[in-house]
Write a protein that holds these residues in place. Structure first.
Motif, short mmCIF file in Angstrom:
data_model
loop_
_atom_site.label_atom_id
_atom_site.label_comp_id
_atom_site.label_asym_id
_atom_site.label_seq_id
_atom_site.Cartn_x
_atom_site.Cartn_y
_atom_site.Cartn_z
N THR A 99 -9.76 -1.42 -5.21
CA THR A 99 -9.67 -1.76 -3.79
C THR A 99 -9.03 -0.64 -2.97
OG1 THR A 99 -7.59 -2.94 -4.22
CG2 THR A 99 -9.61 -4.24 -4.16
N ILE A 100 -8.11 0.11 -3.61
CA ILE A 100 -7.46 1.22 -2.90
C ILE A 100 -8.49 2.28 -2.51
CG2 ILE A 100 -5.89 3.20 -3.20
CD1 ILE A 100 -4.08 1.32 -4.81
N ASN A 109 -12.20 -2.59 1.76
CA ASN A 109 -11.43 -3.61 1.04
C ASN A 109 -10.72 -4.59 1.96
OD1 ASN A 109 -9.66 -1.74 2.01
ND2 ASN A 109 -8.45 -1.54 0.13
N ASN A 110 -10.51 -4.23 3.23
CA ASN A 110 -9.80 -5.11 4.16
C ASN A 110 -10.74 -5.79 5.15
OD1 ASN A 110 -7.50 -4.07 2.93
ND2 ASN A 110 -7.17 -2.52 4.50
N GLU A 160 -4.96 -2.02 11.93
CA GLU A 160 -5.64 -1.70 10.68
C GLU A 160 -4.71 -0.98 9.72
OE1 GLU A 160 -9.95 0.16 9.30
OE2 GLU A 160 -9.36 0.12 11.42
N GLY A 218 -3.11 -2.47 6.24
CA GLY A 218 -3.31 -1.72 5.00
C GLY A 218 -2.01 -1.53 4.24
N HIS A 219 -0.93 -1.23 4.97
CA HIS A 219 0.39 -1.07 4.34
C HIS A 219 0.89 -2.39 3.76
CE1 HIS A 219 1.22 2.70 7.02
NE2 HIS A 219 0.46 2.98 5.99
N TYR A 255 -0.92 -5.02 2.85
CA TYR A 255 -1.78 -5.40 1.71
C TYR A 255 -1.41 -4.60 0.46
CZ TYR A 255 -6.12 -6.64 -0.69
OH TYR A 255 -7.05 -7.12 -1.60
N PHE A 256 -1.15 -3.32 0.65
CA PHE A 256 -0.77 -2.46 -0.47
C PHE A 256 0.58 -2.88 -1.05
CE2 PHE A 256 1.33 1.37 -2.15
CZ PHE A 256 0.41 1.75 -3.12
#
Length: 225
Positions: free
Chosen positions: A62-63, A68-69, A88, A92-93, A95-96
């Motif tokens: 996913t990375i 992926n988002n 966005e 992303g941060h 989710y990671f």
């Protein structure tokens, strides 16, 4: 007067054909239960390790996947949010960070399962074996509960992120929309928890029930000694 029908050869043959039931001593039964328990703990360890490696593979995939988002961001668009570069990037941060946190939790339990496996030895005492099995069962229960709590925390974090983004853009949801939004969260969370419980009941449940039976037998042996 001797019985004329008596035949020593027939007696020997009958004696040899008798089924002899093998009787195990307490120490042998204890050793077998010890070995079985160690194997059950090993199975749990390998399953948890496989889960960890699977999640690592999914996370790496996913990375490096650009979309992926997209599913979550599309849901936010339906609520009227304008997906800016900041939103966005922040998502992303988040989710990671959630993925890394969940991986660390799983890795921690993998190490605990491995330690439990190494502590259960064939030559350990009966009392020590019982204590280790009880500890292992508690660790498995803690692992299942932690996964449920982790799922709730992830859902809460995503919900908070969405509500915060709505406030930042001064977007106020109407009653039908906001009811559907919260209802969707509750349904998704309930369904996720149900899946977690079913998975662990099926995958871990069979092994844990057998380990529990071993524990009961070992406790009976201890009471008899």
């Amino acid at each position: 007067m001797a019985n004329q029908d008596f035949n020593i050869d027939d007696l020997k043959k009958s004696w040899q054909e008798q089924t002899v039931t093998e009787v195990y001593g307490t120490s042998e039964i204890e050793a077998m239960l010890n070995k079985k328990s160690r194997n059950y703990v090993k199975y749990i360890f390998w399953i948890s390790l496989a889960e960890f490696l699977f999640f690592v593979a999914v996370s790496i995939y996913t990375i490096f996947t650009a979309d992926n988002n997209e599913s979550f961001l599309n849901m936010m668009k339906k609520l009227g949010l304008k997906i800016t570069q900041d939103i966005e990037m922040n998502f992303g941060h988040l989710y990671f960070a959630l993925k890394i946190f969940s991986l660390l939790i799983t890795a921690g339990f993998v190490l605990l399962f491995y330690r439990n496996y190494k502590k259960i030895k064939v030559e350990c005492s009966l009392k020590s074996l019982i204590v280790q099995i009880i500890k292992f069962k508690k660790t498995v229960n803690a692992f299942i509960l932690t996964n449920i709590i982790l799922l709730i925390l992830i859902m809460f974090a995503l919900t908070f992120f969405t509500i915060h983004a709505l406030k930042m853009q001064n977007i106020h949801l109407e009653n039908p929309t906001i009811i559907g939004f919260y209802a969707g969260i509750i349904i998704s969370l309930s369904f996720g928890i149900l899946l977690v419980l079913i998975y662990y009941r099926v995958v871990y449940g069979i092994i844990m029930r057998r380990l529990g039976k071993n524990l009961e037998q070992l406790q009976k042996i201890e009471q008899e000694q």
